[in-house]
Design a protein around this motif. Structure first.
Motif, PDB file in Angstrom:
ATOM      1  N   ALA A  13     -98.342  10.763  75.907  1.00  0.00           N
ATOM      2  CA  ALA A  13     -97.233  11.697  76.060  1.00  0.00           C
ATOM      3  C   ALA A  13     -97.386  12.505  77.347  1.00  0.00           C
ATOM      4  O   ALA A  13     -96.398  12.739  78.062  1.00  0.00           O
ATOM      5  CB  ALA A  13     -97.155  12.626  74.850  1.00  0.00           C
ATOM      6  N   ALA A  14     -98.616  12.922  77.665  1.00  0.00           N
ATOM      7  CA  ALA A  14     -98.842  13.654  78.909  1.00  0.00           C
ATOM      8  C   ALA A  14     -98.581  12.770  80.122  1.00  0.00           C
ATOM      9  O   ALA A  14     -97.984  13.210  81.117  1.00  0.00           O
ATOM     10  CB  ALA A  14    -100.273  14.192  78.934  1.00  0.00           C
ATOM     11  N   TRP A  15     -99.027  11.508  80.044  1.00  0.00           N
ATOM     12  CA  TRP A  15     -98.779  10.575  81.167  1.00  0.00           C
ATOM     13  C   TRP A  15     -97.289  10.318  81.342  1.00  0.00           C
ATOM     14  O   TRP A  15     -96.770  10.287  82.463  1.00  0.00           O
ATOM     15  CB  TRP A  15     -99.532   9.275  80.917  1.00  0.00           C
ATOM     16  N   PRO A  77     -82.634   6.565  83.839  1.00  0.00           N
ATOM     17  CA  PRO A  77     -83.465   6.850  85.025  1.00  0.00           C
ATOM     18  C   PRO A  77     -84.905   7.204  84.671  1.00  0.00           C
ATOM     19  O   PRO A  77     -85.842   6.763  85.342  1.00  0.00           O
ATOM     20  CB  PRO A  77     -82.736   8.023  85.692  1.00  0.00           C
ATOM     21  N   ALA A  78     -85.100   7.996  83.619  1.00  0.00           N
ATOM     22  CA  ALA A  78     -86.461   8.354  83.208  1.00  0.00           C
ATOM     23  C   ALA A  78     -87.217   7.129  82.721  1.00  0.00           C
ATOM     24  O   ALA A  78     -88.404   6.941  83.032  1.00  0.00           O
ATOM     25  CB  ALA A  78     -86.410   9.421  82.114  1.00  0.00           C
ATOM     26  N   LEU A  83     -91.286   2.750  83.608  1.00  0.00           N
ATOM     27  CA  LEU A  83     -91.538   1.317  83.770  1.00  0.00           C
ATOM     28  C   LEU A  83     -92.175   1.041  85.132  1.00  0.00           C
ATOM     29  O   LEU A  83     -93.156   0.289  85.235  1.00  0.00           O
ATOM     30  CB  LEU A  83     -90.240   0.537  83.626  1.00  0.00           C
ATOM     31  N   ALA A  84     -91.655   1.644  86.187  1.00  0.00           N
ATOM     32  CA  ALA A  84     -92.196   1.425  87.525  1.00  0.00           C
ATOM     33  C   ALA A  84     -93.615   1.964  87.642  1.00  0.00           C
ATOM     34  O   ALA A  84     -94.489   1.329  88.235  1.00  0.00           O
ATOM     35  CB  ALA A  84     -91.288   2.091  88.568  1.00  0.00           C
ATOM     36  N   ALA A  85     -93.875   3.129  87.054  1.00  0.00           N
ATOM     37  CA  ALA A  85     -95.212   3.720  87.136  1.00  0.00           C
ATOM     38  C   ALA A  85     -96.243   2.867  86.409  1.00  0.00           C
ATOM     39  O   ALA A  85     -97.350   2.634  86.904  1.00  0.00           O
ATOM     40  CB  ALA A  85     -95.203   5.136  86.558  1.00  0.00           C
ATOM     41  N   ALA A  86     -95.894   2.372  85.211  1.00  0.00           N
ATOM     42  CA  ALA A  86     -96.837   1.544  84.450  1.00  0.00           C
ATOM     43  C   ALA A  86     -97.063   0.204  85.128  1.00  0.00           C
ATOM     44  O   ALA A  86     -98.188  -0.303  85.185  1.00  0.00           O
ATOM     45  CB  ALA A  86     -96.324   1.342  83.025  1.00  0.00           C
ATOM     46  N   ALA A  87     -95.987  -0.405  85.665  1.00  0.00           N
ATOM     47  CA  ALA A  87     -96.135  -1.704  86.320  1.00  0.00           C
ATOM     48  C   ALA A  87     -96.957  -1.581  87.599  1.00  0.00           C
ATOM     49  O   ALA A  87     -97.743  -2.473  87.932  1.00  0.00           O
ATOM     50  CB  ALA A  87     -94.755  -2.282  86.632  1.00  0.00           C
ATOM     51  N   THR A  88     -96.813  -0.470  88.318  1.00  0.00           N
ATOM     52  CA  THR A  88     -97.560  -0.277  89.559  1.00  0.00           C
ATOM     53  C   THR A  88     -99.029  -0.012  89.293  1.00  0.00           C
ATOM     54  O   THR A  88     -99.907  -0.585  89.942  1.00  0.00           O
ATOM     55  CB  THR A  88     -96.951   0.891  90.366  1.00  0.00           C
ATOM     56  N   ALA A  89     -99.309   0.849  88.315  1.00  0.00           N
ATOM     57  CA  ALA A  89    -100.697   1.217  88.028  1.00  0.00           C
ATOM     58  C   ALA A  89    -101.424   0.157  87.206  1.00  0.00           C
ATOM     59  O   ALA A  89    -102.652   0.112  87.196  1.00  0.00           O
ATOM     60  CB  ALA A  89    -100.744   2.554  87.285  1.00  0.00           C
TER      61      ALA A  89
END
Length: 226
Positions: A13-15, A77-78, A83-89
């Motif tokens: 939840a924090a992430w 948008p959120a 999705l972009a943050a998880a796929a990148t990291a």
């Protein structure tokens, strides 16, 4: 004390809040006019357990699968940022498989885009109790010694490049061109100075063992075929 599931959900939840740019509360999917995201633990999945040797007990490992969803177009948008943050990291692990109509009927909401996140968790297992020490500890200091010797064949010819190992220890060396070897820093018990040192010799496609008297000033090991 926070449990493993609760801690995993709170961390995600924090992430999510950081990735989405807005607070992401823990709760089931909802029809919220504001269109914010929610995260909800959906199921617990097994994870590969690792075996431990000796008395140690490895933690019990499992995976918490979490459903991330939002209501209406305003949530897209959120969800896109998450999705972009998880796929990148590369973490948390994504699973795009939340389109089952039965899932949304169970929550009582309309189907919507959503993400599944698999988050590892574990439960530490207590170590077995250690029996109390009922007697004073007696410390004994071991000395160090050097073992010199020669390795020869049946005709007393020197055997070079033979590996000489002290059995049960990491101490090892190789003989030189004259068949000589030197093992430095071997533990030495002053209370038992005559205990033999067992060595293993490898070379010429053969393996030999010998018990050496550490007090012998001229150690010669004869490697003869059986």
């Amino acid at each position: 004390m926070t449990g493993a599931i609760e801690a995993a959900v709170a961390d995600v939840a924090a992430w999510l809040t950081g990735a989405a740019g807005d607070p992401v509360p823990v709760g089931p999917p909802r029809d919220d006019p504001a269109g914010g995201l929610t995260v909800w633990p959906l199921e617990l999945r097994p994870a590969r357990q690792t075996a431990a040797g000796g008395e140690a007990r490895e933690p019990y490992r499992f995976v918490v699968r979490l459903l991330v969803s939002g209501a209406g177009p305003a949530a897209l948008p959120a969800l896109d940022r998450v999705l972009a943050a998880a796929a990148t990291a590369g973490e948390p692990e994504l699973a795009l498989a939340a389109g089952d109509p039965e899932l949304w009927r169970a929550f009582g909401v309309a189907p919507r885009p959503a993400l599944l996140l698999d988050v590892p968790a574990q439960i530490a297992r207590p170590l077995p109790p250690v029996p109390p020490v009922r007697h004073p500890l007696r410390l004994r200091q071991l000395g160090m010694r050097t073992l010199d010797g020669r390795v020869v064949g049946p005709e007393r010819q020197p055997l070079a490049a033979m590996r000489v190992e002290v059995v049960g220890t990491p101490y090892a060396t190789r003989t030189d061109g004259a068949g000589r070897f030197r093992l430095v820093g071997l533990p030495h018990d002053p209370d038992d100075p005559g205990r033999p040192v067992r060595v293993r010799l490898l070379g010429r496609g053969r393996t030999f063992t010998a018990d050496l008297d550490p007090a012998d000033p001229d150690l010669v090991i004869v490697c003869a075929p059986d």
